[in-house]
Design an enzyme around this catalytic site. Structure first.
Site, short mmCIF file in Angstrom:
data_model
loop_
_atom_site.label_atom_id
_atom_site.label_comp_id
_atom_site.label_asym_id
_atom_site.label_seq_id
_atom_site.Cartn_x
_atom_site.Cartn_y
_atom_site.Cartn_z
N GLY A 103 -21.08 -7.72 -21.17
CA GLY A 103 -20.34 -6.79 -22.01
C GLY A 103 -21.24 -5.80 -22.74
CG ASP B 74 -19.46 -11.52 -18.06
OD1 ASP B 74 -19.74 -11.00 -19.17
OD2 ASP B 74 -18.40 -11.27 -17.45
CB ILE B 75 -15.31 -13.97 -16.42
CG1 ILE B 75 -14.25 -14.65 -15.57
CG2 ILE B 75 -15.03 -12.48 -16.57
CD1 ILE B 75 -12.90 -14.73 -16.24
NE ARG B 76 -14.34 -8.43 -14.24
CZ ARG B 76 -14.04 -8.49 -15.52
NH1 ARG B 76 -15.00 -8.47 -16.44
NH2 ARG B 76 -12.80 -8.55 -15.93
CE1 TYR C 250 -11.83 -7.88 -30.62
CE2 TYR C 250 -11.45 -6.15 -32.23
CZ TYR C 250 -12.32 -6.96 -31.52
OH TYR C 250 -13.66 -6.84 -31.71
N1 SER Z 1 -15.09 -1.74 -31.34
C1 SER Z 1 -13.99 -2.63 -31.50
C2 SER Z 1 -12.72 -2.07 -31.03
O1 SER Z 1 -12.56 -0.90 -31.08
C3 SER Z 1 -13.84 -3.00 -32.95
O2 SER Z 1 -14.28 -4.30 -33.12
O3 SER Z 1 -11.87 -2.78 -30.61
#
Ligand code: SER
Length: 311
Positions: free
Chosen positions: A13, A36-38, A141
């Site tokens: 990531g 990683d998953i990939r 999130y």
């Molecule tokens: N950069 C992140 C987002 O935009 C914030 O934690 O989701």
């Protein structure tokens, strides 16, 4: 020789890929296992496929390598997360529980859990949002990060697992691409500028957000994890600040280096997410507890980004 064995989950990531290299420098190549998953094409370090939802696989990786520290970076970010809220919750929370449970049952001593400015929502002071502001996140999130912060504290208090966490602002770096975040525009915009293309921003021009340069974000992570446990007074997650700017301000900073670069604004659904977040962050707890001090502002970050992307 380091006695620590490090597991990075989500090593492909935006942050994971850069953090893995920094950890290799600190702990030695042989002591850092990237997962990683990939698959990762053309990568010459130790790398394994790992799905964070597969608890037995995490346990097997931890036991096989004698892992002592886990950096758990796999998550679905704010904008992408809204496309499939329940799946986002399952991945973000399920992954975290798997990491915590494996850590508790094995020899893992320390866990890093990345939180985010997305934990904030309504009823906060937008400027210099304090460490202990109320958490009313509006994205799944953000909800998963706010809950994850409480679970971090819980595992520390109940089981003595040394979980440490930072509320990352938007992270900007030349080394890697973000994916699925609301702050991603601040990386994309540099790539457009270097290619000589006009950029259409998905946030409106005056929406300021907290941001941090990758070098600072990585250094903060290593410094937090290196700090003596007695210095970690905040066991949910630390506010972390680098800089704060709006799309029009970053556009102007780039235009000072790239004359003729043109930016227009077409806000989409991400605008509402951005408006729910702080404009700037009060990170005095991190400064006082373990000596956090950012090095990059908008101007020197812009010079460094353009320098590296032009190479
Ligand atoms: N950069 C992140 C987002 O935009 C914030 O934690 O989701």
């Amino acid at each position: 020789m380091s006695k620590d064995k490090i597991l990075v989950i989500g090593a492909n990531g935006q942050i994971g890929s850069v953090l893995t290299e920094a950890l290799r420098k600190e702990f030695g190549d042989a002591n850092v296992i990237a997962t990683d998953i990939r698959a990762r094409e053309g990568y010459d370090g130790q790398f394994e496929l790992l799905n964070v939802l597969d608890r037995p696989a995490i346990a097997s990786t931890v036991n096989r390598h004698g892992i002592t520290q886990v950096y758990h970076l796999a998550a679905i970010l704010s904008a992408k997360g809204e496309q499939n809220p329940l799946q986002t919750w399952d991945i973000n929370m399920g992954g975290l529980f798997n990491v915590f449970e494996v850590a508790r049952e094995t020899g893992v001593q320390k866990v890093f859990f990345p939180s985010s400015i997305a934990v904030f929502g309504a009823d906060i002071p937008k400027q210099m949002t304090p460490q202990n502001a109320v958490l009313k996140p509006t994205t799944v999130y953000g909800m998963s990060k706010a809950s994850g912060e409480l679970w971090s504290q819980y595992y520390f208090q109940k089981f003595g697992l040394d979980v440490r966490s930072l509320r990352y602002p938007g992270v900007i770096g030349w080394q890697s691409q973000p994916g699925g975040g609301t702050t991603d525009y601040a990386v994309e915009i540099y790539h457009y500028a270097v290619r000589g293309e006009d950029y259409t921003c998905f946030l409106s021009e005056n929406t300021a957000l907290p941001m941090i340069y990758m070098d600072d974000a990585i250094r903060a992570t290593l410094e937090l994890m290196d700090a003596d446990a007695s210095k970690i007074g905040e066991r949910t997650s630390y506010n972390l600040a680098g800089m704060s700017f709006s799309p029009s301000e970053i556009a102007a900073a780039i235009q000072a280096q790239v004359p003729g670069f043109s930016v227009s604004y077409q806000p989409d659904f991400r605008q509402a997410i951005a408006e729910s977040w702080p404009a700037s962050i009060d990170d005095r707890a991190a400064r006082n507890d373990w000596g956090w001090q950012p090095k990059y502002n908008l101007e020197n970050m812009t010079k460094d980004m353009l320098f590296h992307l032009k190479k």
